[in-house]
Design a protein around this motif. Structure first.
Motif, mmCIF file in Angstrom:
data_model
loop_
_atom_site.group_PDB
_atom_site.id
_atom_site.type_symbol
_atom_site.label_atom_id
_atom_site.label_comp_id
_atom_site.label_asym_id
_atom_site.label_seq_id
_atom_site.Cartn_x
_atom_site.Cartn_y
_atom_site.Cartn_z
ATOM 1 N N HIS A 248 0.848 -1.199 0.000
ATOM 2 C CA HIS A 248 0.000 0.000 0.000
ATOM 3 C C HIS A 248 0.877 1.240 0.000
ATOM 4 O O HIS A 248 2.057 1.169 0.341
ATOM 5 C CB HIS A 248 -0.912 0.002 1.239
ATOM 6 C CG HIS A 248 -2.160 0.813 1.071
ATOM 7 N ND1 HIS A 248 -2.190 2.172 1.289
ATOM 8 C CD2 HIS A 248 -3.405 0.473 0.690
ATOM 9 C CE1 HIS A 248 -3.428 2.622 1.045
ATOM 10 N NE2 HIS A 248 -4.178 1.605 0.678
ATOM 11 N N TRP A 249 0.295 2.339 -0.415
ATOM 12 C CA TRP A 249 1.049 3.606 -0.445
ATOM 13 C C TRP A 249 1.005 4.331 0.904
ATOM 14 O O TRP A 249 1.614 5.370 1.060
ATOM 15 C CB TRP A 249 0.523 4.522 -1.552
ATOM 16 C CG TRP A 249 -0.942 4.857 -1.431
ATOM 17 C CD1 TRP A 249 -1.498 5.863 -0.701
ATOM 18 C CD2 TRP A 249 -2.033 4.176 -2.052
ATOM 19 N NE1 TRP A 249 -2.867 5.853 -0.821
ATOM 20 C CE2 TRP A 249 -3.221 4.825 -1.656
ATOM 21 C CE3 TRP A 249 -2.122 3.077 -2.914
ATOM 22 C CZ2 TRP A 249 -4.480 4.412 -2.091
ATOM 23 C CZ3 TRP A 249 -3.385 2.679 -3.338
ATOM 24 C CH2 TRP A 249 -4.528 3.337 -2.931
ATOM 25 N N LYS A 250 0.270 3.788 1.863
ATOM 26 C CA LYS A 250 0.227 4.377 3.213
ATOM 27 C C LYS A 250 1.089 3.517 4.153
ATOM 28 O O LYS A 250 0.958 2.280 4.157
ATOM 29 C CB LYS A 250 -1.203 4.384 3.753
ATOM 30 C CG LYS A 250 -2.172 5.210 2.918
ATOM 31 C CD LYS A 250 -2.389 6.575 3.523
ATOM 32 C CE LYS A 250 -3.505 7.316 2.816
ATOM 33 N NZ LYS A 250 -3.243 8.702 2.565
ATOM 34 N N GLU B 255 -2.896 5.753 -8.299
ATOM 35 C CA GLU B 255 -2.899 6.183 -6.894
ATOM 36 C C GLU B 255 -1.500 6.092 -6.288
ATOM 37 O O GLU B 255 -1.040 7.008 -5.609
ATOM 38 C CB GLU B 255 -3.850 5.305 -6.067
ATOM 39 C CG GLU B 255 -5.310 5.487 -6.375
ATOM 40 C CD GLU B 255 -5.811 6.891 -6.049
ATOM 41 O OE1 GLU B 255 -5.314 7.504 -5.082
ATOM 42 O OE2 GLU B 255 -6.703 7.368 -6.775
ATOM 43 N N TYR B 256 -0.841 4.968 -6.520
ATOM 44 C CA TYR B 256 0.514 4.768 -5.992
ATOM 45 C C TYR B 256 1.434 5.879 -6.499
ATOM 46 O O TYR B 256 2.167 6.494 -5.739
ATOM 47 C CB TYR B 256 1.082 3.417 -6.479
ATOM 48 C CG TYR B 256 0.873 2.239 -5.549
ATOM 49 C CD1 TYR B 256 -0.350 1.581 -5.491
ATOM 50 C CD2 TYR B 256 1.906 1.738 -4.773
ATOM 51 C CE1 TYR B 256 -0.530 0.474 -4.683
ATOM 52 C CE2 TYR B 256 1.730 0.623 -3.955
ATOM 53 C CZ TYR B 256 0.511 -0.011 -3.912
ATOM 54 O OH TYR B 256 0.337 -1.109 -3.116
ATOM 55 N N ALA C 261 0.823 8.831 -7.785
ATOM 56 C CA ALA C 261 0.502 10.181 -7.319
ATOM 57 C C ALA C 261 0.951 10.363 -5.871
ATOM 58 O O ALA C 261 1.631 11.337 -5.532
ATOM 59 C CB ALA C 261 -0.996 10.435 -7.474
ATOM 60 N N GLU C 262 0.582 9.429 -5.019
ATOM 61 C CA GLU C 262 0.874 9.556 -3.588
ATOM 62 C C GLU C 262 2.387 9.483 -3.317
ATOM 63 O O GLU C 262 2.936 10.285 -2.563
ATOM 64 C CB GLU C 262 0.142 8.436 -2.829
ATOM 65 C CG GLU C 262 0.337 8.468 -1.329
ATOM 66 C CD GLU C 262 -0.680 9.336 -0.590
ATOM 67 O OE1 GLU C 262 -1.579 9.909 -1.254
ATOM 68 O OE2 GLU C 262 -0.568 9.436 0.654
ATOM 69 N N LEU C 263 3.061 8.508 -3.944
ATOM 70 C CA LEU C 263 4.492 8.348 -3.670
ATOM 71 C C LEU C 263 5.302 9.528 -4.203
ATOM 72 O O LEU C 263 6.280 9.951 -3.578
ATOM 73 C CB LEU C 263 5.016 7.023 -4.262
ATOM 74 C CG LEU C 263 4.466 5.749 -3.604
ATOM 75 C CD1 LEU C 263 5.021 4.507 -4.276
ATOM 76 C CD2 LEU C 263 4.770 5.698 -2.106
ATOM 77 N N THR D 143 4.058 12.716 -4.724
ATOM 78 C CA THR D 143 3.692 13.945 -4.017
ATOM 79 C C THR D 143 4.189 13.954 -2.573
ATOM 80 O O THR D 143 4.760 14.933 -2.113
ATOM 81 C CB THR D 143 2.145 14.096 -4.009
ATOM 82 O OG1 THR D 143 1.687 13.845 -5.324
ATOM 83 C CG2 THR D 143 1.714 15.470 -3.587
ATOM 84 N N VAL D 144 3.945 12.878 -1.867
ATOM 85 C CA VAL D 144 4.257 12.853 -0.434
ATOM 86 C C VAL D 144 5.717 12.484 -0.166
ATOM 87 O O VAL D 144 6.339 13.016 0.742
ATOM 88 C CB VAL D 144 3.305 11.866 0.303
ATOM 89 C CG1 VAL D 144 3.594 11.830 1.789
ATOM 90 C CG2 VAL D 144 1.851 12.242 0.049
ATOM 91 N N HIS D 145 6.261 11.577 -0.979
ATOM 92 C CA HIS D 145 7.605 11.062 -0.664
ATOM 93 C C HIS D 145 8.664 11.416 -1.715
ATOM 94 O O HIS D 145 9.844 11.129 -1.508
ATOM 95 C CB HIS D 145 7.550 9.543 -0.481
ATOM 96 C CG HIS D 145 6.566 9.111 0.570
ATOM 97 N ND1 HIS D 145 6.817 9.240 1.916
ATOM 98 C CD2 HIS D 145 5.318 8.598 0.464
ATOM 99 C CE1 HIS D 145 5.763 8.801 2.598
ATOM 100 N NE2 HIS D 145 4.838 8.407 1.740
ATOM 101 N N GLU E 116 -11.124 6.902 5.260
ATOM 102 C CA GLU E 116 -11.812 7.490 4.100
ATOM 103 C C GLU E 116 -13.217 6.913 3.958
ATOM 104 O O GLU E 116 -14.183 7.633 3.680
ATOM 105 C CB GLU E 116 -10.995 7.211 2.827
ATOM 106 C CG GLU E 116 -9.684 7.986 2.778
ATOM 107 C CD GLU E 116 -8.711 7.491 1.707
ATOM 108 O OE1 GLU E 116 -7.972 8.329 1.171
ATOM 109 O OE2 GLU E 116 -8.681 6.277 1.416
#
Lengths: 333, 111
Positions: free
Chosen positions: A140-142, A200-201, A203-205, A207-209, B79
């Motif tokens: 997961h990306w979280k 999703e992966y 974008a999140e990885l 942007t956040v990391h 969510e």
């Protein structure tokens, strides 16, 4: 109140018969998958290999040499190394240097975390110089979700290693150094559409990391090893199998990975796939089942050994070591 | 075996609801598929809407199906719970909006 009865799945072979796919036969051997050993620096909840630091099984130099000779065969285009942590096999650096000279696609399935260890950090250079494709599990990306499956703190370590790999060009467009991530569901359900999850992966990885990778592969959890134990402990094995059967996709079955792959265990035994390997189901139906008796012609036409766990690779969009094999079919509610 | 009106195993029967009315059933599934699949809204966004509606409509099958679908799409429990609160607050708002009728009648009838 009495418990509800959930029907046992139809035997997988019968399902294949109904789809006119029985017997399931190999098309060719394109990928040679090699299990370098069961020792691993992590102890993941979902691991079908049941790998961990306490395991001692590892492929010998002699067996790796035999694998190298087989990998040189014309039909084989991909050499795919799994574990455990392949890095923990003392002969693997030699093997990668030698296998790279064959000019084939060379994949290592690494947990990445191990590359932060002083003892194994040189493998980053080994991978770069041999243009090894890396495939790494990131459920997961979280962080919280990933850690629940792979162990506390694993997410941050994987991110740190991806940052190092990105610095070397891995996962960067145009570098030719491939870093793919592998997603598997966080429980007893099928993975979502691969393309949507990859978005999703990424974008999140990013942007956040601030990290990047090439492709996301979605794998369905196979009811084998620790995941099977998890299902049994939750009392949800039958329910999960029923869900897999409902999602059976004949197109995914037709293109299932074992039809073009051969899997070699740490001791040289031959299997149709990594899951059969963990279940001890060696190649059968008259084909040789050990690397010492390797016979390309017999193996490339072999009948594949199937059982009910094969529903995992043929459900929905299908599941293979290269992710989904097609689009999901049918109504899933 | 004790039978209940709602049984989770019945969710598997959903694809068969076109029985006895094939044309309408087929038309429904085409509509259902195109409505819930990715369009201008992503499948994730649509699944969260469906999850909230599943709760407001008190449909156990839909809650089961869309909880699983949201998990498959990688949505987190936070969510998903937020989406359920959207549904809950919409229902609460709709109930309270109807108090307008009550308040109008009170004002009209009381001395």
């Amino acid at each position: 109140m009495e418990p509800q009865t959930i029907p046992v799945p139809t035997p997988f072979e019968k399902k294949l018969q109904a789809a006119s796919l029985c017997p399931l036969v190999s098309r060719d051997i394109v990928t040679l998958q090699i299990n370098a050993g069961k020792r691993c620096s992590l102890l993941c909840k979902h691991c079908h290999v049941e790998a961990g630091p306490g395991r001692t099984e590892e492929m010998s130099r002699a067996t790796l040499e035999k694998c190298l000779a087989i990998a040189a065969g014309q039909s084989i285009t991909t050499v795919d190394i799994t574990g455990g942590s392949p890095e923990m096999n003392p002969h693997i650096e030699w093997f990668l240097d030698a296998a790279a000279k064959l000019g084939k696609r060379l994949i290592v399935r690494s947990n990445l975390v191990i590359l932060l260890d002083k003892e194994y950090e040189q493998f980053v250079d080994v991978y770069v110089r041999n243009r090894v494709e890396l495939a790494a599990s990131l459920p997961h990306w979280k962080a919280e979700k990933c850690d629940r499956q792979r162990g506390q703190g694993s997410f941050d370590k994987i991110v740190a290693v991806i940052r190092i790999l990105n610095g070397q060009g891995y996962g960067r467009e145009g570098s030719g150094l491939v870093l793919d991530l592998v997603h598997n569901p966080m429980g007893s359900f099928l993975p979502g559409p691969q393309a949507a999850l990859e978005q999703e992966y990424k974008a999140e990885l990013a942007t956040v990391h601030g990290i990047t990778f090439n492709k996301l592969f979605c794998l369905t959890n196979n009811p084998v090893g620790r995941f099977r134990e998890h299902l049994a402990a939750k009392g949800s094995y039958e329910e999960y199998m029923a869900a897999l059967e409902r999602a059976f996709n004949p197109l995914a079955a037709e293109n299932v990975m074992c039809r073009t792959t051969l899997s070699v265990g740490w001791d040289g035994s031959i299997y149709d796939c990594d899951f059969n390997q963990m279940l001890g189901l060696r190649v059968d139906h008259g084909a040789p089942n050990h690397i010492e008796e390797f016979d390309l012609e017999a193996l490339r036409q072999r009948r594949i050994v199937v059982d009910d766990h094969c529903y995992a690779c043929t459900a929905g969009q299908g599941s293979s070591c290269q992710g989904a094999v097609g689009k999901a079919s049918g109504v899933r509610g | 075996m004790a039978h209940q009106y709602y049984e989770s195993a019945d969710l598997a029967d959903f694809p068969n609801i076109e029985e006895f009315a094939r044309d309408q059933g087929k038309a429904f599934f085409e509509y259902y598929g195109s409505s819930t699949g990715a369009g201008k809204l992503s499948e994730r966004e649509k699944s969260l809407i469906a999850l909230a509606v599943a709760h407001t409509e008190h449909c156990p099958y839909c809650i089961d199906a869309y909880t699983t679908k949201c998990l498959s799409l990688g949505l987190t429990s936070d969510e998903m719970m937020e989406a359920v609160h959207v549904g809950a607050s919409m229902v609460a708002g709709a109930v309270l909006a109807h108090a307008t009728q009550m308040r109008k009648i009170i004002r009209k009838n009381e001395m």
